[in-house]
Design a protein around this motif. Structure first.
Motif, PDB file in Angstrom:
ATOM      1  N   TRP A  19       0.828  -1.216   0.000  1.00 20.97           N
ATOM      2  CA  TRP A  19       0.000   0.000   0.000  1.00 20.97           C
ATOM      3  C   TRP A  19       0.856   1.258   0.000  1.00 20.97           C
ATOM      4  O   TRP A  19       0.495   2.258  -0.630  1.00 20.97           O
ATOM      5  N   ASN A  20       1.980   1.236   0.689  1.00 24.66           N
ATOM      6  CA  ASN A  20       2.819   2.431   0.805  1.00 24.66           C
ATOM      7  C   ASN A  20       3.722   2.662  -0.400  1.00 24.66           C
ATOM      8  O   ASN A  20       4.303   3.737  -0.537  1.00 24.66           O
ATOM      9  N   CYS A  21       3.858   1.700  -1.272  1.00 26.56           N
ATOM     10  CA  CYS A  21       4.748   1.818  -2.421  1.00 26.56           C
ATOM     11  C   CYS A  21       4.126   2.738  -3.472  1.00 26.56           C
ATOM     12  O   CYS A  21       3.002   2.507  -3.923  1.00 26.56           O
ATOM     13  N   GLN A  64      -5.210  10.298  -3.726  1.00 30.35           N
ATOM     14  CA  GLN A  64      -6.144  10.999  -2.846  1.00 30.35           C
ATOM     15  C   GLN A  64      -5.457  11.512  -1.578  1.00 30.35           C
ATOM     16  O   GLN A  64      -5.852  12.541  -1.034  1.00 30.35           O
ATOM     17  N   PHE A  65      -4.435  10.777  -1.123  1.00 29.47           N
ATOM     18  CA  PHE A  65      -3.738  11.135   0.117  1.00 29.47           C
ATOM     19  C   PHE A  65      -2.234  11.212  -0.127  1.00 29.47           C
ATOM     20  O   PHE A  65      -1.466  10.417   0.417  1.00 29.47           O
ATOM     21  N   PRO A  66      -1.784  12.173  -0.939  1.00 32.69           N
ATOM     22  CA  PRO A  66      -0.349  12.248  -1.267  1.00 32.69           C
ATOM     23  C   PRO A  66       0.506  12.504  -0.020  1.00 32.69           C
ATOM     24  O   PRO A  66       0.139  13.302   0.840  1.00 32.69           O
ATOM     25  N   GLY A  67       1.607  11.768   0.059  1.00 32.60           N
ATOM     26  CA  GLY A  67       2.539  11.937   1.170  1.00 32.60           C
ATOM     27  C   GLY A  67       2.140  11.208   2.438  1.00 32.60           C
ATOM     28  O   GLY A  67       2.883  11.218   3.415  1.00 32.60           O
ATOM     29  N   PHE A  68       0.969  10.584   2.454  1.00 40.05           N
ATOM     30  CA  PHE A  68       0.528   9.838   3.626  1.00 40.05           C
ATOM     31  C   PHE A  68       1.005   8.391   3.536  1.00 40.05           C
ATOM     32  O   PHE A  68       1.196   7.865   2.446  1.00 40.05           O
ATOM     33  N   GLY A  90      -1.871   8.462   7.463  1.00 37.57           N
ATOM     34  CA  GLY A  90      -1.629   9.871   7.728  1.00 37.57           C
ATOM     35  C   GLY A  90      -0.193  10.242   7.461  1.00 37.57           C
ATOM     36  O   GLY A  90       0.618   9.406   7.056  1.00 37.57           O
ATOM     37  N   ALA A  91       0.107  11.502   7.699  1.00 35.46           N
ATOM     38  CA  ALA A  91       1.483  11.973   7.565  1.00 35.46           C
ATOM     39  C   ALA A  91       2.303  11.372   8.694  1.00 35.46           C
ATOM     40  O   ALA A  91       1.813  11.231   9.828  1.00 35.46           O
ATOM     41  N   GLU A  92       3.524  11.005   8.385  1.00 32.36           N
ATOM     42  CA  GLU A  92       4.368  10.366   9.388  1.00 32.36           C
ATOM     43  C   GLU A  92       4.519  11.250  10.624  1.00 32.36           C
ATOM     44  O   GLU A  92       4.794  12.439  10.522  1.00 32.36           O
ATOM     45  N   GLY A  93       4.273  10.663  11.793  1.00 36.30           N
ATOM     46  CA  GLY A  93       4.388  11.379  13.054  1.00 36.30           C
ATOM     47  C   GLY A  93       3.115  12.095  13.484  1.00 36.30           C
ATOM     48  O   GLY A  93       3.029  12.570  14.612  1.00 36.30           O
ATOM     49  N   ASP A  94       2.133  12.192  12.594  1.00 40.31           N
ATOM     50  CA  ASP A  94       0.867  12.860  12.920  1.00 40.31           C
ATOM     51  C   ASP A  94      -0.206  11.830  13.268  1.00 40.31           C
ATOM     52  O   ASP A  94      -0.083  10.651  12.941  1.00 40.31           O
ATOM     53  N   GLU A  95      -1.267  12.300  13.862  1.00 36.92           N
ATOM     54  CA  GLU A  95      -2.442  11.469  14.126  1.00 36.92           C
ATOM     55  C   GLU A  95      -3.021  11.023  12.775  1.00 36.92           C
ATOM     56  O   GLU A  95      -3.158  11.837  11.866  1.00 36.92           O
ATOM     57  N   PRO A  96      -3.352   9.736  12.606  1.00 33.96           N
ATOM     58  CA  PRO A  96      -3.920   9.297  11.331  1.00 33.96           C
ATOM     59  C   PRO A  96      -5.236  10.007  11.020  1.00 33.96           C
ATOM     60  O   PRO A  96      -6.051  10.244  11.908  1.00 33.96           O
ATOM     61  N   VAL A  97      -5.429  10.339   9.739  1.00 36.98           N
ATOM     62  CA  VAL A  97      -6.692  10.949   9.317  1.00 36.98           C
ATOM     63  C   VAL A  97      -7.712   9.868   8.952  1.00 36.98           C
ATOM     64  O   VAL A  97      -8.911  10.124   8.936  1.00 36.98           O
TER      65      VAL A  97
END
Length: 124
Positions: A19-21, A64-68, A90-97
């Protein structure tokens, strides 16, 4: 860590890595290596069968979620050839959206064959 736990962790890691690739060729290699040819995916917002359909779904989520990134929340639970776990996007280190809960079924070689996903938290 016992063998079953390490096998479970390896499958979940392969799932999240796919999924992250963001590179289509690298994602295709991950799908070929860790997913069955006829793998299926369904959640409340998407459904697909086969590696090409899965790659398209994953690419759409990435757009839809670039950089997440997807990350594991908690500890996976498994029995027989089924694994369930919670993830965050989510963005690394942030609360997941987005937070979800997936159930994976694998073949006897540990390759992902079926995914049923649930969404626990989605942006409004």
């Amino acid at each position: 860590m016992d063998t079953a736990t390490s096998r479970t962790d390896a499958v979940v890691d392969a799932y999240l890595s796919t999924w992250n690739c963001s590179d289509p060729a690298a994602r295709s290699e991950l799908l070929d290596r860790f997913w069955t040819e006829d793998a299926s995916y369904v959640d409340p917002m998407a459904e697909g069968n086969g590696r090409d359909a899965l790659a398209a779904i994953m690419s759409a989520v990435g757009r839809q979620f670039p950089g997440f990134t997807f990350s594991l929340i908690g500890t996976p639970d498994a029995h027989h050839q089924h694994i369930r776990f919670q993830w965050g996007l989510g963005a690394e280190g942030d609360e997941p959206v987005v937070i979800g809960f997936d159930v994976l079924s694998t073949d006897t070689d540990g390759r992902i064959g079926r995914v049923i996903g649930f969404l626990d938290k989605v942006p409004s």
